[in-house]
Design a protein around this motif. Sequence first.
Motif, PDB file in Angstrom:
ATOM      1  N   ASN A  50      10.861  82.665 -45.736  1.00 23.62           N
ATOM      2  CA  ASN A  50      11.905  82.758 -46.759  1.00 23.62           C
ATOM      3  C   ASN A  50      13.278  82.323 -46.249  1.00 23.62           C
ATOM      4  OD1 ASN A  50       9.960  83.741 -48.481  1.00 23.62           O
ATOM      5  ND2 ASN A  50      10.524  85.868 -48.198  1.00 23.62           N
ATOM      6  N   ILE A  51      13.728  82.868 -45.140  1.00 26.33           N
ATOM      7  CA  ILE A  51      15.065  82.537 -44.641  1.00 26.33           C
ATOM      8  C   ILE A  51      15.149  81.084 -44.170  1.00 26.33           C
ATOM      9  CG2 ILE A  51      16.769  83.048 -42.841  1.00 26.33           C
ATOM     10  CD1 ILE A  51      16.064  85.998 -43.210  1.00 26.33           C
ATOM     11  N   PRO A  52      14.220  80.593 -43.353  1.00 22.12           N
ATOM     12  CA  PRO A  52      14.338  79.186 -42.938  1.00 22.12           C
ATOM     13  C   PRO A  52      14.308  78.207 -44.112  1.00 22.12           C
ATOM     14  CG  PRO A  52      12.742  80.319 -41.553  1.00 22.12           C
ATOM     15  CD  PRO A  52      13.118  81.258 -42.655  1.00 22.12           C
ATOM     16  N   ILE A  53      13.412  78.413 -45.047  1.00 24.23           N
ATOM     17  CA  ILE A  53      13.326  77.506 -46.198  1.00 24.23           C
ATOM     18  C   ILE A  53      14.565  77.645 -47.072  1.00 24.23           C
ATOM     19  CG2 ILE A  53      12.059  77.036 -48.338  1.00 24.23           C
ATOM     20  CD1 ILE A  53       9.480  77.586 -46.720  1.00 24.23           C
ATOM     21  N   GLY A  54      15.060  78.874 -47.227  1.00 26.89           N
ATOM     22  CA  GLY A  54      16.288  79.092 -47.988  1.00 26.89           C
ATOM     23  C   GLY A  54      17.474  78.367 -47.368  1.00 26.89           C
ATOM     24  N   LEU A  55      17.601  78.453 -46.047  1.00 28.77           N
ATOM     25  CA  LEU A  55      18.703  77.772 -45.361  1.00 28.77           C
ATOM     26  C   LEU A  55      18.605  76.253 -45.482  1.00 28.77           C
ATOM     27  CD1 LEU A  55      19.145  79.882 -42.113  1.00 28.77           C
ATOM     28  CD2 LEU A  55      20.775  79.622 -43.990  1.00 28.77           C
ATOM     29  N   VAL A  56      17.410  75.712 -45.343  1.00 34.08           N
ATOM     30  CA  VAL A  56      17.234  74.258 -45.479  1.00 34.08           C
ATOM     31  C   VAL A  56      17.568  73.823 -46.910  1.00 34.08           C
ATOM     32  CG1 VAL A  56      15.534  72.384 -45.443  1.00 34.08           C
ATOM     33  CG2 VAL A  56      15.594  74.064 -43.576  1.00 34.08           C
ATOM     34  N   THR A  57      17.162  74.610 -47.885  1.00 31.06           N
ATOM     35  CA  THR A  57      17.467  74.290 -49.287  1.00 31.06           C
ATOM     36  C   THR A  57      18.972  74.318 -49.546  1.00 31.06           C
ATOM     37  OG1 THR A  57      15.338  75.224 -49.964  1.00 31.06           O
ATOM     38  CG2 THR A  57      17.014  74.975 -51.681  1.00 31.06           C
ATOM     39  N   ILE A  58      19.642  75.350 -49.047  1.00 31.78           N
ATOM     40  CA  ILE A  58      21.101  75.443 -49.180  1.00 31.78           C
ATOM     41  C   ILE A  58      21.767  74.264 -48.480  1.00 31.78           C
ATOM     42  CG2 ILE A  58      23.121  76.784 -48.441  1.00 31.78           C
ATOM     43  CD1 ILE A  58      21.371  79.322 -48.966  1.00 31.78           C
ATOM     44  N   ALA A  59      21.259  73.906 -47.307  1.00 33.60           N
ATOM     45  CA  ALA A  59      21.836  72.797 -46.545  1.00 33.60           C
ATOM     46  C   ALA A  59      21.739  71.481 -47.311  1.00 33.60           C
ATOM     47  CB  ALA A  59      21.134  72.666 -45.198  1.00 33.60           C
ATOM     48  N   ILE A  60      20.639  71.271 -48.008  1.00 36.49           N
ATOM     49  CA  ILE A  60      20.486  70.035 -48.792  1.00 36.49           C
ATOM     50  C   ILE A  60      21.579  69.970 -49.854  1.00 36.49           C
ATOM     51  CG2 ILE A  60      19.010  68.826 -50.451  1.00 36.49           C
ATOM     52  CD1 ILE A  60      16.598  69.885 -48.745  1.00 36.49           C
ATOM     53  N   GLY A  61      21.804  71.089 -50.538  1.00 40.10           N
ATOM     54  CA  GLY A  61      22.871  71.128 -51.547  1.00 40.10           C
ATOM     55  C   GLY A  61      24.250  70.943 -50.937  1.00 40.10           C
ATOM     56  N   LEU A  62      24.494  71.591 -49.801  1.00 45.21           N
ATOM     57  CA  LEU A  62      25.788  71.466 -49.134  1.00 45.21           C
ATOM     58  C   LEU A  62      26.042  70.045 -48.637  1.00 45.21           C
ATOM     59  CD1 LEU A  62      25.958  74.754 -47.016  1.00 45.21           C
ATOM     60  CD2 LEU A  62      27.419  74.123 -48.960  1.00 45.21           C
ATOM     61  N   THR A  63      24.987  69.359 -48.242  1.00 43.55           N
ATOM     62  CA  THR A  63      25.130  67.994 -47.728  1.00 43.55           C
ATOM     63  C   THR A  63      25.732  67.077 -48.788  1.00 43.55           C
ATOM     64  OG1 THR A  63      23.274  68.346 -46.234  1.00 43.55           O
ATOM     65  CG2 THR A  63      23.890  66.077 -46.659  1.00 43.55           C
ATOM     66  N   PHE A  64      25.415  67.311 -50.056  1.00 46.82           N
ATOM     67  CA  PHE A  64      25.977  66.497 -51.129  1.00 46.82           C
ATOM     68  C   PHE A  64      27.455  66.806 -51.357  1.00 46.82           C
ATOM     69  CE2 PHE A  64      21.421  66.356 -52.325  1.00 46.82           C
ATOM     70  CZ  PHE A  64      21.262  64.987 -52.234  1.00 46.82           C
ATOM     71  N   VAL A  65      27.869  68.017 -51.009  1.00 46.06           N
ATOM     72  CA  VAL A  65      29.274  68.416 -51.184  1.00 46.06           C
ATOM     73  C   VAL A  65      30.076  68.068 -49.934  1.00 46.06           C
ATOM     74  CG1 VAL A  65      30.809  70.373 -51.602  1.00 46.06           C
ATOM     75  CG2 VAL A  65      28.581  70.279 -52.736  1.00 46.06           C
TER      76      VAL A  65
END
Length: 135
Positions: A20-35
Amino acid sequence: MTSATPLSSTETVTLQPSYNIPIGLVTIAIGLTFVKWWIGLPVGLFGLFLLIQTVLLKLTFTPTALDIYRGETLIRQFPFAEWQNWEIFWGPIPILFYFREVKSIHFLPIIFDPTMLRICLEQRGTKMTLPESDS
């Protein structure tokens, strides 16, 4: 070693991994990368690091200690007799496991089943740190 719900504190239990935490962090990172890519990159790398650790590490509760394995190799043992207290931070989404021994403090990200972690800790008789009340 079993991974079922322990029946007693004398049973050895290996916790199942939780992604849960690793996948959550990678998902958040993908969104942050666009910002802001420079924010998303370190978050994503940390998520990938935790993902690798989730695959490689195993936590095993024996009747007397918490053992940490990398594959089949025991890399660290924490005897319960040396524990002073423990706590799982942030109840709604457990993210961090803290425990204090006589001579040291340890923080581990929750990359394993938090429900079984709590059950095993409570059955082993270690003391839990209770949050202070506002009264």
